[in-house]
Design a protein around this motif. Structure first.
Motif, PDB file in Angstrom:
ATOM      1  N   SER A  33       0.818  -1.216   0.000  1.00 23.51           N
ATOM      2  CA  SER A  33       0.000   0.000   0.000  1.00 23.51           C
ATOM      3  C   SER A  33       0.849   1.262   0.000  1.00 23.51           C
ATOM      4  O   SER A  33       0.461   2.279  -0.578  1.00 23.51           O
ATOM      5  CB  SER A  33      -0.938   0.006   1.211  1.00 23.51           C
ATOM      6  OG  SER A  33      -0.202   0.025   2.428  1.00 23.51           O
ATOM      7  N   GLU A  34       2.047   1.207   0.625  1.00 21.91           N
ATOM      8  CA  GLU A  34       2.894   2.389   0.746  1.00 21.91           C
ATOM      9  C   GLU A  34       3.574   2.774  -0.563  1.00 21.91           C
ATOM     10  O   GLU A  34       4.037   3.905  -0.712  1.00 21.91           O
ATOM     11  CB  GLU A  34       3.951   2.160   1.831  1.00 21.91           C
ATOM     12  CG  GLU A  34       3.379   2.025   3.230  1.00 21.91           C
ATOM     13  CD  GLU A  34       4.411   1.580   4.243  1.00 21.91           C
ATOM     14  OE1 GLU A  34       4.124   1.639   5.448  1.00 21.91           O
ATOM     15  OE2 GLU A  34       5.511   1.158   3.831  1.00 21.91           O
ATOM     16  N   PHE A  82      -5.367   5.347  -0.238  1.00 24.10           N
ATOM     17  CA  PHE A  82      -6.186   5.225   0.970  1.00 24.10           C
ATOM     18  C   PHE A  82      -7.163   4.051   0.894  1.00 24.10           C
ATOM     19  O   PHE A  82      -7.482   3.452   1.925  1.00 24.10           O
ATOM     20  CB  PHE A  82      -6.914   6.535   1.251  1.00 24.10           C
ATOM     21  CG  PHE A  82      -6.000   7.601   1.776  1.00 24.10           C
ATOM     22  CD1 PHE A  82      -5.438   7.489   3.044  1.00 24.10           C
ATOM     23  CD2 PHE A  82      -5.666   8.703   0.999  1.00 24.10           C
ATOM     24  CE1 PHE A  82      -4.564   8.456   3.532  1.00 24.10           C
ATOM     25  CE2 PHE A  82      -4.794   9.675   1.476  1.00 24.10           C
ATOM     26  CZ  PHE A  82      -4.241   9.547   2.753  1.00 24.10           C
ATOM     27  N   SER A  84      -6.344   1.251  -0.354  1.00 27.90           N
ATOM     28  CA  SER A  84      -5.466   0.144   0.020  1.00 27.90           C
ATOM     29  C   SER A  84      -5.199   0.131   1.524  1.00 27.90           C
ATOM     30  O   SER A  84      -5.231  -0.923   2.165  1.00 27.90           O
ATOM     31  CB  SER A  84      -4.144   0.247  -0.756  1.00 27.90           C
ATOM     32  OG  SER A  84      -3.274  -0.803  -0.431  1.00 27.90           O
ATOM     33  N   LYS A  85      -4.942   1.310   2.094  1.00 24.36           N
ATOM     34  CA  LYS A  85      -4.646   1.392   3.528  1.00 24.36           C
ATOM     35  C   LYS A  85      -5.875   1.098   4.384  1.00 24.36           C
ATOM     36  O   LYS A  85      -5.765   0.581   5.494  1.00 24.36           O
ATOM     37  CB  LYS A  85      -4.077   2.771   3.861  1.00 24.36           C
ATOM     38  CG  LYS A  85      -2.747   3.053   3.187  1.00 24.36           C
ATOM     39  CD  LYS A  85      -2.175   4.399   3.561  1.00 24.36           C
ATOM     40  CE  LYS A  85      -1.510   4.353   4.907  1.00 24.36           C
ATOM     41  NZ  LYS A  85      -0.701   5.545   5.177  1.00 24.36           N
ATOM     42  N   LYS A  87      -8.000  -1.026   3.436  1.00 20.91           N
ATOM     43  CA  LYS A  87      -8.305  -2.428   3.103  1.00 20.91           C
ATOM     44  C   LYS A  87      -9.706  -2.588   2.498  1.00 20.91           C
ATOM     45  O   LYS A  87     -10.462  -3.504   2.844  1.00 20.91           O
ATOM     46  CB  LYS A  87      -8.147  -3.327   4.339  1.00 20.91           C
ATOM     47  CG  LYS A  87      -6.714  -3.383   4.857  1.00 20.91           C
ATOM     48  CD  LYS A  87      -6.594  -4.258   6.088  1.00 20.91           C
ATOM     49  CE  LYS A  87      -5.136  -4.482   6.455  1.00 20.91           C
ATOM     50  NZ  LYS A  87      -4.396  -3.248   6.731  1.00 20.91           N
ATOM     51  N   PHE A 134      -9.062   7.581   7.641  1.00 15.65           N
ATOM     52  CA  PHE A 134      -7.911   6.768   8.030  1.00 15.65           C
ATOM     53  C   PHE A 134      -7.229   7.332   9.277  1.00 15.65           C
ATOM     54  O   PHE A 134      -6.846   6.569  10.178  1.00 15.65           O
ATOM     55  CB  PHE A 134      -6.911   6.679   6.881  1.00 15.65           C
ATOM     56  CG  PHE A 134      -5.733   5.797   7.178  1.00 15.65           C
ATOM     57  CD1 PHE A 134      -5.877   4.422   7.190  1.00 15.65           C
ATOM     58  CD2 PHE A 134      -4.497   6.335   7.469  1.00 15.65           C
ATOM     59  CE1 PHE A 134      -4.800   3.592   7.491  1.00 15.65           C
ATOM     60  CE2 PHE A 134      -3.415   5.526   7.760  1.00 15.65           C
ATOM     61  CZ  PHE A 134      -3.570   4.146   7.770  1.00 15.65           C
ATOM     62  N   GLN A 138      -6.740   5.612  12.963  1.00 16.21           N
ATOM     63  CA  GLN A 138      -5.435   5.488  13.604  1.00 16.21           C
ATOM     64  C   GLN A 138      -5.467   6.009  15.038  1.00 16.21           C
ATOM     65  O   GLN A 138      -4.937   5.384  15.954  1.00 16.21           O
ATOM     66  CB  GLN A 138      -4.395   6.274  12.799  1.00 16.21           C
ATOM     67  CG  GLN A 138      -3.948   5.585  11.529  1.00 16.21           C
ATOM     68  CD  GLN A 138      -2.988   4.446  11.791  1.00 16.21           C
ATOM     69  OE1 GLN A 138      -1.885   4.646  12.282  1.00 16.21           O
ATOM     70  NE2 GLN A 138      -3.408   3.234  11.493  1.00 16.21           N
ATOM     71  N   GLU A 146       0.921   4.508  12.711  1.00 14.93           N
ATOM     72  CA  GLU A 146       1.382   3.946  11.449  1.00 14.93           C
ATOM     73  C   GLU A 146       2.520   4.813  10.932  1.00 14.93           C
ATOM     74  O   GLU A 146       2.531   6.024  11.115  1.00 14.93           O
ATOM     75  CB  GLU A 146       0.195   3.931  10.475  1.00 14.93           C
ATOM     76  CG  GLU A 146       0.432   3.109   9.240  1.00 14.93           C
ATOM     77  CD  GLU A 146       0.597   3.977   8.006  1.00 14.93           C
ATOM     78  OE1 GLU A 146       0.750   5.201   8.162  1.00 14.93           O
ATOM     79  OE2 GLU A 146       0.578   3.422   6.908  1.00 14.93           O
ATOM     80  N   ASP A 152       0.278  11.304   6.024  1.00 13.30           N
ATOM     81  CA  ASP A 152      -1.172  11.324   5.798  1.00 13.30           C
ATOM     82  C   ASP A 152      -1.800  12.579   6.401  1.00 13.30           C
ATOM     83  O   ASP A 152      -2.737  13.150   5.832  1.00 13.30           O
ATOM     84  CB  ASP A 152      -1.818  10.085   6.409  1.00 13.30           C
ATOM     85  CG  ASP A 152      -1.385   8.804   5.707  1.00 13.30           C
ATOM     86  OD1 ASP A 152      -0.988   8.888   4.532  1.00 13.30           O
ATOM     87  OD2 ASP A 152      -1.444   7.734   6.332  1.00 13.30           O
TER      88      ASP A 152
END
Length: 207
Positions: A33-34, A82, A84-85, A87, A134, A138, A146, A152
């Protein structure tokens, strides 16, 4: 005032170059994802350098045709990041790709005329929402942040300021060079903050 704007602009060019180099040097350090951060930074660097080369090197007086490409690429890369992060299902990534491609087809294929700033504002709002969700997740998790948390956070604030700037520009007509610099300086400053946070994150990145 305009001189300060130019200083920040060239600082952004420098940071994008540094981040592009760091991103590819440390590419193996990124999880799946990164890796979108590397694509995002390199895309922005290519856009900025192309516009600079066309205007300064080839003497183009109008480089606005690059704007839709920037909007589409920026939207696709950050929403995919985002998604991807967070999910989310890959269908969301496919939807972003479809919207970006459809936007470019509408602009360059069908040559539909409309205010591209509106598309940019909508794009930014979607990015802000995804980044905000996101970041809230967190914070609520209460675990160790993260490793791209500050990057972010920079995305969230930079795109929020960009929306504000676009709204202001739509309300004001016939801006002078100094007025444009005054408004644009906030945007370039927060861009520099975002790129600086990404530089900091890239430098600290470990496998």
């Amino acid at each position: 005032m305009y001189s300060l704007y130019e200083v920040l602009l060239y600082l952004n060019y420098f940071l994008l170059f540094i981040n592009s180099v760091l991103g590819f040097v440390k590419y193996s350090y990124f999880i799946k994802s990164e890796k979108f951060y590397v694509f995002y930074i390199f895309f922005l660097f290519c856009i900025e350098m192309t516009v600079w080369w066309l205007s300064s090197g080839l003497g183009f007086t109008d480089t606005l045709f690059m704007y839709p490409i920037y909007i589409a690429g920026d939207f696709f890369l950050l929403t995919s990041l985002f998604y991807s992060k967070l999910k989310l299902n890959k269908i969301f990534v496919a939807a972003s790709a479809f919207l970006s491609f459809a936007f470019l087809i509408a602009v360059f294929g069908f040559k539909i005329e409309f205010n591209h700033d509106i598309a940019k504002v909508i794009s930014n709002i979607i990015i802000i929402c995804l980044a905000g969700i996101f970041l809230i997740m967190q914070i609520r998790n209460g675990k160790k942040a993260e490793r791209f948390f500050f990057a972010d956070l920079g995305v969230f604030f930079y795109y929020s300021v960009s929306v504000f700037n676009f709204v202001i520009q739509q309300q004001l007509q016939n801006l002078s060079k100094e007025d444009y610099a005054l408004i644009g300086i906030f945007n370039t400053f927060f861009a520099a903050v975002l790129y600086g946070l990404i530089t900091y994150t890239f430098l600290k990145l470990k496998k």
